[in-house]
Design a protein around this motif. Structure first.
Motif, PDB file in Angstrom:
ATOM      1  N   SER A 179       7.901  16.511 -59.201  1.00  0.00           N
ATOM      2  CA  SER A 179       6.920  17.532 -59.569  1.00  0.00           C
ATOM      3  C   SER A 179       7.610  18.646 -60.347  1.00  0.00           C
ATOM      4  CB  SER A 179       6.257  18.090 -58.309  1.00  0.00           C
ATOM      5  OG  SER A 179       5.436  17.106 -57.710  1.00  0.00           O
ATOM      6  N   HIS A 229      -0.555  13.311 -54.217  1.00  0.00           N
ATOM      7  CA  HIS A 229      -0.308  14.752 -54.252  1.00  0.00           C
ATOM      8  C   HIS A 229      -1.537  15.462 -54.805  1.00  0.00           C
ATOM      9  CE1 HIS A 229       3.875  14.457 -53.220  1.00  0.00           C
ATOM     10  NE2 HIS A 229       4.171  13.728 -54.274  1.00  0.00           N
ATOM     11  N   TYR A 276      -2.566  19.003 -56.899  1.00  0.00           N
ATOM     12  CA  TYR A 276      -1.994  20.055 -57.748  1.00  0.00           C
ATOM     13  C   TYR A 276      -3.079  21.093 -58.014  1.00  0.00           C
ATOM     14  CZ  TYR A 276       1.895  16.861 -58.541  1.00  0.00           C
ATOM     15  OH  TYR A 276       2.961  16.030 -58.352  1.00  0.00           O
ATOM     16  N   VAL A 316       1.322  22.701 -54.823  1.00  0.00           N
ATOM     17  CA  VAL A 316       1.404  21.245 -54.698  1.00  0.00           C
ATOM     18  C   VAL A 316       1.171  20.928 -53.225  1.00  0.00           C
ATOM     19  CG1 VAL A 316       2.785  19.164 -55.049  1.00  0.00           C
ATOM     20  CG2 VAL A 316       3.089  21.130 -56.564  1.00  0.00           C
TER      21      VAL A 316
END
Lengths: 243, 198
Positions: free
Chosen positions: A115, A141, A143, A163
């Protein structure tokens, strides 16, 4: 002898005509395939303005920037990310990347797979790893880029990059709202590859409510071998991207 | 009859050569990145990639349950999920009296060749860095964690993923104990930004 000369002349003329014709077709195909900056994009853009933020979720799949430490390959990158634009040329981005990350004292970029976040304008640019979130295939994930505070005494707002719902980094600017969020794939390398990724739960944050992107407010952009498509025929909040 | 035969032979060879040349031009033009052809074939994992993956694995988090299940995220207010004070990954290491050698990350010869110069290389606490450089925080780094700050001035410009920034001052951040690179901040002037929508 004269007839042989004529035959040769005819042969050369026909060959040149064929060559010019084929080269013309080639150059037309090239011109339409590569836009001005040569980058591959497969992105969905939402027309939203007045945004408190932007959110999406993805499942990591394979991608390869074809980065190596050789001088011909150490600037390559590919990423799946979201960009939130602000007034003028300013923006914040966060997502997951594979490839080059600049180091100020080195003659060449180093490598990062994971990331990251970046923020820029015509006069500033910041690029940081987000350490912690796994880059393993099949991991999910979330975001998010959203305003966290402001304005301060200098008239600046703080924008946070999250995140998996954890704040990772903040950036400051003078914008109360963001606009025109993008989600999708970008690469600067023609040989880079990405399996099909599913960026989904594309949501914009307005009055601190997270709302799915509507198809009617979106546009899709794909260039240079990258592709983007909606996952189903009814919503605009889930896309497939690949290269 | 023989002259006709010679003509067709010449014509055939000429067409083959022309088509071959054209296909070559097409293939070359379709790949504007010349490096595709310059690059050495990669037969093993690049040591730099291996090192980066090993470093990343040291700091890897356990995936959070609420984002690892295979469910789309419902609309609505998610404020309650947000954590603005996550536990830092890079903690202070009081016994670390030996820091990594920042000079191993500086290529003086290269910097000189592009007219750039190191302005600062200094160890300080992350808290001091944020205050002295007016920077926003990475939450992965504890305030009392020691960091190495490397600042370089590129008067002729610094190439980033988003374009060339002229008269750039670039500030890189490293974990002082391990040399782990976090990233950089830059001030300068970019005339042609490479970002979607720009």
């Amino acid at each position: 002898m004269q007839r042989i000369k004529n035959s040769l002349l005819k042969g050369v003329t026909i060959a040149m005509v064929v060559a010019i014709a084929v080269m013309s077709v080639s150059s037309i195909a090239t011109a339409s395939y590569y836009p001005s900056n040569g980058r591959a994009y497969g992105i969905a853009r939402n027309s939203g303005t007045g945004l408190d933020g932007n959110f999406f979720r993805l499942q990591i799949k394979a991608m390869d920037s074809k980065w190596s430490s050789s001088s011909s390959a150490n600037a390559r990158f590919i990423l799946h990310t979201t960009w939130l634009a602000f007034a003028g040329t300013a923006w914040i981005e966060c997502g997951t990347m594979h490839g080059a990350i600049q180091e100020p004292g080195a003659s060449a970029p180093s490598f990062w797979n994971g990331s990251y976040t970046a923020q820029g304008s015509s006069s500033t640019y910041n690029e940081y790893k987000i350490s912690g979130p796994s880059a393993a295939v099949n991991i999910y994930h979330t975001y998010q880029i959203s305003r966290t505070a402001g304005p301060d005494s200098a008239g600046q707002y703080s924008w946070g990059v999250y995140v998996d719902y954890d704040l990772r980094r903040t950036f400051k600017n003078t914008d109360h709202y963001g606009r025109l969020p993008d989600v999708g794939l970008e690469s600067n390398e023609s040989t880079a590859t990405s399996a099909q990724w599913n960026e989904h739960s594309l949501q914009r944050i307005v009055n601190w409510s997270w709302n799915n992107w509507a198809r009617s407010n979106n546009s899709l952009v794909y260039t240079n071998g990258a592709s983007v498509s909606y996952v189903n025929s009814t919503t605009g909040s889930s896309i497939y991207t690949s290269k | 009859m023989r002259r006709k035969s010679v003509f067709w032979k010449i014509l055939t060879i000429a067409v083959i050569v022309a088509v071959g040349l054209s296909v070559g031009v097409f293939v070359y033009a379709s790949n504007p990145d010349d490096s595709v052809y310059d690059a050495e074939p990669i037969t093993a994992v690049d040591p730099a990639i291996q090192k980066s993956m090993e470093e990343a694995a040291l700091y890897e988090e356990t995936p959070r349950l609420n984002v690892s299940d295979d469910q789309y995220v419902a609309e609505g207010d998610k404020s309650e999920y947000l954590n603005n004070n996550p536990q830092p990954i890079f903690q202070a290491v009081p016994e670390a009296d030996q820091y990594f050698d920042i000079n191993t990350r500086i290529d003086e010869e290269y910097l000189a060749s592009v007219g750039a110069a190191v302005k600062l290389k200094e160890v300080m606490s992350y808290e001091a860095f944020l205050e002295n450089f007016n920077e926003e925080a990475l939450t992965a780094i504890a305030p009392d964690c020691m960091v190495y700050v490397l600042q370089v001035h590129y008067p002729n410009g610094y190439e980033t993923r988003r374009g060339l920034y002229l008269d750039a001052v670039v500030t890189g951040l490293y974990d002082a104990a391990t040399g782990y690179y976090h990233g950089f901040s830059l001030t300068g002037q970019c005339e042609n930004i490479n970002a979607p929508g720009e």
